[in-house]
Design a protein around this motif. Structure first.
Motif, PDB file in Angstrom:
ATOM      1  N   ILE A   1      -4.570  26.523 -31.135  1.00  0.00           N
ATOM      2  CA  ILE A   1      -4.790  25.429 -32.078  1.00  0.00           C
ATOM      3  C   ILE A   1      -5.278  24.186 -31.329  1.00  0.00           C
ATOM      4  O   ILE A   1      -4.631  23.716 -30.400  1.00  0.00           O
ATOM      5  N   GLN A   2      -6.427  23.681 -31.716  1.00  0.00           N
ATOM      6  CA  GLN A   2      -7.039  22.468 -31.160  1.00  0.00           C
ATOM      7  C   GLN A   2      -7.241  22.531 -29.634  1.00  0.00           C
ATOM      8  O   GLN A   2      -7.371  21.498 -28.985  1.00  0.00           O
ATOM      9  N   SER A   3      -7.301  23.702 -29.064  1.00  0.00           N
ATOM     10  CA  SER A   3      -7.382  23.835 -27.604  1.00  0.00           C
ATOM     11  C   SER A   3      -8.524  23.048 -26.977  1.00  0.00           C
ATOM     12  O   SER A   3      -8.347  22.404 -25.952  1.00  0.00           O
ATOM     13  N   TRP A   4      -9.719  23.117 -27.565  1.00  0.00           N
ATOM     14  CA  TRP A   4     -10.885  22.431 -27.000  1.00  0.00           C
ATOM     15  C   TRP A   4     -11.455  21.412 -27.983  1.00  0.00           C
ATOM     16  O   TRP A   4     -12.574  20.953 -27.824  1.00  0.00           O
TER      17      TRP A   4
ATOM     18  N   TRP B   1     -12.379  24.614 -31.641  1.00  0.00           N
ATOM     19  CA  TRP B   1     -13.589  24.018 -31.052  1.00  0.00           C
ATOM     20  C   TRP B   1     -14.154  22.920 -31.953  1.00  0.00           C
ATOM     21  O   TRP B   1     -15.294  22.515 -31.800  1.00  0.00           O
ATOM     22  N   ARG B   2     -13.361  22.423 -32.866  1.00  0.00           N
ATOM     23  CA  ARG B   2     -13.847  21.374 -33.773  1.00  0.00           C
ATOM     24  C   ARG B   2     -14.323  20.164 -32.967  1.00  0.00           C
ATOM     25  O   ARG B   2     -13.716  19.774 -31.973  1.00  0.00           O
ATOM     26  N   ASP B   3     -15.414  19.590 -33.410  1.00  0.00           N
ATOM     27  CA  ASP B   3     -16.003  18.384 -32.807  1.00  0.00           C
ATOM     28  C   ASP B   3     -16.530  18.627 -31.393  1.00  0.00           C
ATOM     29  O   ASP B   3     -16.724  17.677 -30.638  1.00  0.00           O
ATOM     30  N   CYS B   4     -16.778  19.873 -31.050  1.00  0.00           N
ATOM     31  CA  CYS B   4     -17.499  20.184 -29.804  1.00  0.00           C
ATOM     32  C   CYS B   4     -18.983  20.111 -30.163  1.00  0.00           C
ATOM     33  O   CYS B   4     -19.665  21.127 -30.286  1.00  0.00           O
ATOM     34  N   SER B   5     -19.454  18.905 -30.358  1.00  0.00           N
ATOM     35  CA  SER B   5     -20.764  18.660 -30.954  1.00  0.00           C
ATOM     36  C   SER B   5     -21.941  19.149 -30.115  1.00  0.00           C
ATOM     37  O   SER B   5     -23.046  19.288 -30.625  1.00  0.00           O
ATOM     38  N   SER B   6     -21.732  19.438 -28.846  1.00  0.00           N
ATOM     39  CA  SER B   6     -22.797  19.965 -27.991  1.00  0.00           C
ATOM     40  C   SER B   6     -22.703  21.473 -27.811  1.00  0.00           C
ATOM     41  O   SER B   6     -23.551  22.077 -27.156  1.00  0.00           O
ATOM     42  N   LEU B   7     -21.690  22.103 -28.380  1.00  0.00           N
ATOM     43  CA  LEU B   7     -21.483  23.539 -28.191  1.00  0.00           C
ATOM     44  C   LEU B   7     -22.571  24.326 -28.912  1.00  0.00           C
ATOM     45  O   LEU B   7     -22.649  24.324 -30.135  1.00  0.00           O
TER      46      LEU B   7
ATOM     47  N   ALA C   1     -12.285  25.851 -37.223  1.00  0.00           N
ATOM     48  CA  ALA C   1     -12.388  26.194 -35.801  1.00  0.00           C
ATOM     49  C   ALA C   1     -13.725  25.785 -35.200  1.00  0.00           C
ATOM     50  O   ALA C   1     -13.791  25.395 -34.034  1.00  0.00           O
ATOM     51  N   PHE C   2     -14.785  25.863 -35.987  1.00  0.00           N
ATOM     52  CA  PHE C   2     -16.122  25.548 -35.476  1.00  0.00           C
ATOM     53  C   PHE C   2     -16.791  24.459 -36.308  1.00  0.00           C
ATOM     54  O   PHE C   2     -18.001  24.443 -36.456  1.00  0.00           O
TER      55      PHE C   2
ATOM     56  N   ASN D   1     -14.299  28.553 -40.907  1.00  0.00           N
ATOM     57  CA  ASN D   1     -15.199  27.445 -41.240  1.00  0.00           C
ATOM     58  C   ASN D   1     -16.077  27.118 -40.051  1.00  0.00           C
ATOM     59  O   ASN D   1     -15.596  27.011 -38.926  1.00  0.00           O
ATOM     60  N   GLN D   2     -17.361  26.928 -40.314  1.00  0.00           N
ATOM     61  CA  GLN D   2     -18.323  26.498 -39.297  1.00  0.00           C
ATOM     62  C   GLN D   2     -19.271  25.503 -39.949  1.00  0.00           C
ATOM     63  O   GLN D   2     -19.736  25.712 -41.068  1.00  0.00           O
TER      64      GLN D   2
END
Length: 146
Positions: free
Chosen positions: A36-39, A63-69, A88-89, A117-118
């Protein structure tokens, strides 16, 4: 750095908001259940390695808000029976191939009644991803993609 994670069972919020993290090392994650919320918020993270998530039970906001992923490996969730991928995404920039990889991998497990959700970027699933998405939905999943 090399980390000994052999006794760890939970990565919840471990690297949350590490905005300077551009890559992630390959770690032993075989016994990790909670992601949960790891990255979450690792906004400079561009790609991700193929980790063993077979013990994972919850990937909510991982991986929420990993805007460059952009790049996410195929087969990441193979053998992972988790059904919680809520947000998650969200707010990522995943490539179409990465979105397909994720959907196909989650679908391969045959699980039911989950949530995925992505959002973010402009890419949508290809026919391969849409097929996996429809298969998930037919088994009671709620699936949201771009």
């Amino acid at each position: 750095p090399l980390l000994n994670t052999s006794s760890v069972t939970n990565f919840n919020a471990t690297w949350r908001f590490c905005s300077g993290l551009t890559s992630f090392p390959l770690l032993n994650t075989i016994g990790i259940k909670g992601f949960i919320q790891s990255w979450r918020g690792c906004s400079s993270l561009i790609s991700f390695p193929l980790l063993n998530t077979s013990s994972g039970t919850n990937f909510q906001l991982a991986w929420r808000d990993c805007s460059s992923l952009v790049n996410f490996p195929a087969n990441f969730f193979n053998s992972c029976l988790a059904t919680n991928f809520i947000d998650a995404f969200q707010s990522t920039n995943l490539s179409q191939t990465s979105i397909d990889n994720i959907l196909v991998s989650i679908n391969s497990n045959g699980t039911s009644n989950g949530t995925f959700n992505q959002s973010g970027g402009s890419n949508t699933p290809s026919a391969t991803g849409v097929s996996a998405k429809n298969s998930l939905i037919s088994r009671g999943w709620t699936v949201t993609t771009n």
